[in-house]
Design a protein around this motif. Structure first.
Motif, PDB file in Angstrom:
ATOM      1  N   TYR A  18       0.902  -1.149   0.000  1.00  0.00           N
ATOM      2  CA  TYR A  18       0.000   0.000   0.000  1.00  0.00           C
ATOM      3  C   TYR A  18       0.939   1.196   0.000  1.00  0.00           C
ATOM      4  O   TYR A  18       1.485   1.547   1.047  1.00  0.00           O
ATOM      5  N   PHE A  21       4.293   1.113   2.078  1.00  0.00           N
ATOM      6  CA  PHE A  21       4.226   0.035   3.074  1.00  0.00           C
ATOM      7  C   PHE A  21       4.055  -1.327   2.413  1.00  0.00           C
ATOM      8  O   PHE A  21       3.133  -1.527   1.614  1.00  0.00           O
ATOM      9  N   ALA A  23       2.876  -4.904   2.752  1.00  0.00           N
ATOM     10  CA  ALA A  23       2.020  -5.699   3.644  1.00  0.00           C
ATOM     11  C   ALA A  23       2.313  -7.195   3.515  1.00  0.00           C
ATOM     12  O   ALA A  23       2.169  -7.937   4.486  1.00  0.00           O
ATOM     13  N   ASN A  43      -4.316  -9.190  13.867  1.00  0.00           N
ATOM     14  CA  ASN A  43      -4.798  -8.097  13.042  1.00  0.00           C
ATOM     15  C   ASN A  43      -3.633  -7.397  12.381  1.00  0.00           C
ATOM     16  O   ASN A  43      -2.633  -7.122  13.036  1.00  0.00           O
ATOM     17  N   GLY A  44      -3.768  -7.138  11.086  1.00  0.00           N
ATOM     18  CA  GLY A  44      -2.747  -6.369  10.393  1.00  0.00           C
ATOM     19  C   GLY A  44      -1.593  -7.194   9.851  1.00  0.00           C
ATOM     20  O   GLY A  44      -0.667  -6.652   9.258  1.00  0.00           O
ATOM     21  N   CYS A  45      -1.630  -8.530   9.999  1.00  0.00           N
ATOM     22  CA  CYS A  45      -0.492  -9.344   9.536  1.00  0.00           C
ATOM     23  C   CYS A  45      -0.564  -9.611   8.028  1.00  0.00           C
ATOM     24  O   CYS A  45       0.403 -10.132   7.457  1.00  0.00           O
ATOM     25  N   GLY A  46      -1.696  -9.283   7.404  1.00  0.00           N
ATOM     26  CA  GLY A  46      -1.770  -9.398   5.941  1.00  0.00           C
ATOM     27  C   GLY A  46      -2.731 -10.456   5.417  1.00  0.00           C
ATOM     28  O   GLY A  46      -2.723 -10.756   4.215  1.00  0.00           O
ATOM     29  N   LYS A  47      -3.583 -10.991   6.262  1.00  0.00           N
ATOM     30  CA  LYS A  47      -4.495 -12.059   5.835  1.00  0.00           C
ATOM     31  C   LYS A  47      -5.454 -11.587   4.735  1.00  0.00           C
ATOM     32  O   LYS A  47      -5.607 -12.264   3.711  1.00  0.00           O
ATOM     33  N   SER A  48      -6.093 -10.452   4.968  1.00  0.00           N
ATOM     34  CA  SER A  48      -7.051  -9.965   3.962  1.00  0.00           C
ATOM     35  C   SER A  48      -6.333  -9.571   2.675  1.00  0.00           C
ATOM     36  O   SER A  48      -6.830  -9.819   1.570  1.00  0.00           O
ATOM     37  N   THR A  49      -5.152  -8.980   2.833  1.00  0.00           N
ATOM     38  CA  THR A  49      -4.370  -8.611   1.644  1.00  0.00           C
ATOM     39  C   THR A  49      -4.042  -9.861   0.827  1.00  0.00           C
ATOM     40  O   THR A  49      -4.131  -9.849  -0.405  1.00  0.00           O
TER      41      THR A  49
HETATM   42  N1  ADP Z   1      -5.979   0.417   2.244  1.00  0.00           N
HETATM   43  C1  ADP Z   1      -4.864   0.365   2.980  1.00  0.00           C
HETATM   44  N2  ADP Z   1      -3.983   1.377   2.989  1.00  0.00           N
HETATM   45  C2  ADP Z   1      -2.851   1.312   3.720  1.00  0.00           C
HETATM   46  N3  ADP Z   1      -2.503   0.279   4.470  1.00  0.00           N
HETATM   47  C3  ADP Z   1      -3.338  -0.773   4.494  1.00  0.00           C
HETATM   48  C4  ADP Z   1      -4.570  -0.783   3.759  1.00  0.00           C
HETATM   49  N4  ADP Z   1      -5.182  -1.967   3.978  1.00  0.00           N
HETATM   50  C5  ADP Z   1      -4.399  -2.621   4.828  1.00  0.00           C
HETATM   51  N5  ADP Z   1      -3.292  -1.922   5.139  1.00  0.00           N
HETATM   52  C6  ADP Z   1      -2.203  -2.359   6.017  1.00  0.00           C
HETATM   53  O1  ADP Z   1      -1.678  -3.576   5.535  1.00  0.00           O
HETATM   54  C7  ADP Z   1      -1.427  -4.469   6.601  1.00  0.00           C
HETATM   55  C8  ADP Z   1      -2.187  -5.764   6.376  1.00  0.00           C
HETATM   56  O2  ADP Z   1      -3.566  -5.505   6.428  1.00  0.00           O
HETATM   57  P1  ADP Z   1      -4.628  -6.663   6.268  1.00  0.00           P
HETATM   58  O3  ADP Z   1      -4.280  -7.498   5.110  1.00  0.00           O
HETATM   59  O4  ADP Z   1      -5.974  -6.011   6.267  1.00  0.00           O
HETATM   60  O5  ADP Z   1      -4.404  -7.483   7.625  1.00  0.00           O
HETATM   61  P2  ADP Z   1      -5.331  -8.555   8.348  1.00  0.00           P
HETATM   62  O6  ADP Z   1      -6.431  -8.939   7.420  1.00  0.00           O
HETATM   63  O7  ADP Z   1      -4.421  -9.674   8.700  1.00  0.00           O
HETATM   64  O8  ADP Z   1      -5.853  -7.892   9.576  1.00  0.00           O
HETATM   65  C9  ADP Z   1      -1.824  -3.733   7.872  1.00  0.00           C
HETATM   66  O9  ADP Z   1      -0.663  -3.195   8.455  1.00  0.00           O
HETATM   67  C10 ADP Z   1      -2.739  -2.649   7.397  1.00  0.00           C
HETATM   68  O10 ADP Z   1      -2.675  -1.532   8.222  1.00  0.00           O
END
Ligand code: ADP
Ligand code: MG
Length: 234
Positions: A18, A21, A23, A43-49
């Motif tokens: 992103y 950053f 991810a 939370n924030g480890c990158g699962k959704s990404t």
């Molecule tokens: N749209 C975005 N813009 C900037 N940073 C993002 C965005 N979406 C997620 N992140 C960052 O990317 C990292 C991984 O996010 P995410 O995949 O949502 O984690 P998880 O699903 O494991 O909680 C986190 O540090 C989050 O803050």
């Protein structure tokens, strides 16, 4: 699942950003046909990404994602879903003002699938409430609608992002049991992102743990059950 099965969905050295950053810091991961895999991590480890990368919903990435030997092109979600990658994003993604049936039909529209009856066979509760506005259904039922919508795209693998978030333990277990039952009944693979390890282990064959954009553990779910220290660790 046998390690020898060829991968259906595969990520090779996937790095996702992103802006500045990063991810995902180099994820290589393969899912076999009909395999049920859980993905865990803070939370924030990158699962959704990672799930977004798997369906092409994240554009800023390097490395490669493929499905059944074909490239999963970033930004071309509709095309990638057509290949057979079903996706249920985080949150209850239903059209709350529309009926249960309208939701299913809309999901099928882009995939030339009008066969709502096969979804109703899997979720009889949805058939009974087919005319009801989706927004008036319970959280667990809305999650069923979201599954049903993803099934209308005829997936071979279904990516589910925290489907039990916000549900009571009883409903969460019901949702996980439904995921297991459906994957067995129609013979599809499942990639299930969840926060609660213990409750999810019985729904999956294999468990992947992520930390800060990397995979730190990947193995049979039964083995993770004995490694409680690992859960505490991540
Ligand atoms: N749209 C975005 N813009 C900037 N940073 C993002 C965005 N979406 C997620 N992140 C960052 O990317 C990292 C991984 O996010 P995410 O995949 O949502 O984690 P998880 O699903 O494991 O909680 C986190 O540090 C989050 O803050
Ligand atoms: Mg997430």
């Amino acid at each position: 699942m046998e390690a020898a099965a060829p991968p259906l969905l595969e990520c090779r050295e996937v790095r996702a950003s992103y802006g500045a950053f990063q991810a995902l810091k180099g994820i290589s991961l393969a899912f076999a046909d009909r395999e049920r895999v859980g993905i865990f991590g803070h939370n924030g480890c990158g699962k959704s990404t990672l799930l977004n990368c798997c369906v092409g919903a994240h554009r800023e990435l390097s490395g490669a994602v493929s499905f059944a030997g074909q490239a999963v092109v970033p930004g071309e979600v509709h095309r990638n879903v057509k290949l057979g990658i079903g996706y249920v994003p985080q949150g209850r993604n239903v059209f709350k003002d529309l009926s249960v049936e309208r939701n299913l039909r809309i999901a099928g529209l882009m995939h030339e699938n009008e066969d709502v009856e096969s979804v109703y066979r899997l979720f009889p509760v949805l058939k009974a409430r087919r005319a009801q506005p989706a927004g008036t259904m319970s959280g667990g039922e809305q999650q069923m609608i979201a599954f049903g919508m993803a099934l209308m795209t005829r997936p071979r693998i279904l990516l589910l992002d925290e489907p039990t978030t916000g549900l009571s333990p009883v409903l969460a277990n019901m949702v996980l049991e439904t995921v297991t039952r459906i994957s067995a009944e129609i013979g599809i693979g499942i990639v299930l992102v969840e926060q609660n390890v213990s409750r999810t282990l019985k729904a999956i064959d294999r468990a992947v743990i992520m930390k800060m954009g990397r995979i730190i553990s990947d193995g049979p779910a039964a083995e993770l059950a004995d490694k409680k220290h690992l859960w505490e660790w991540f």
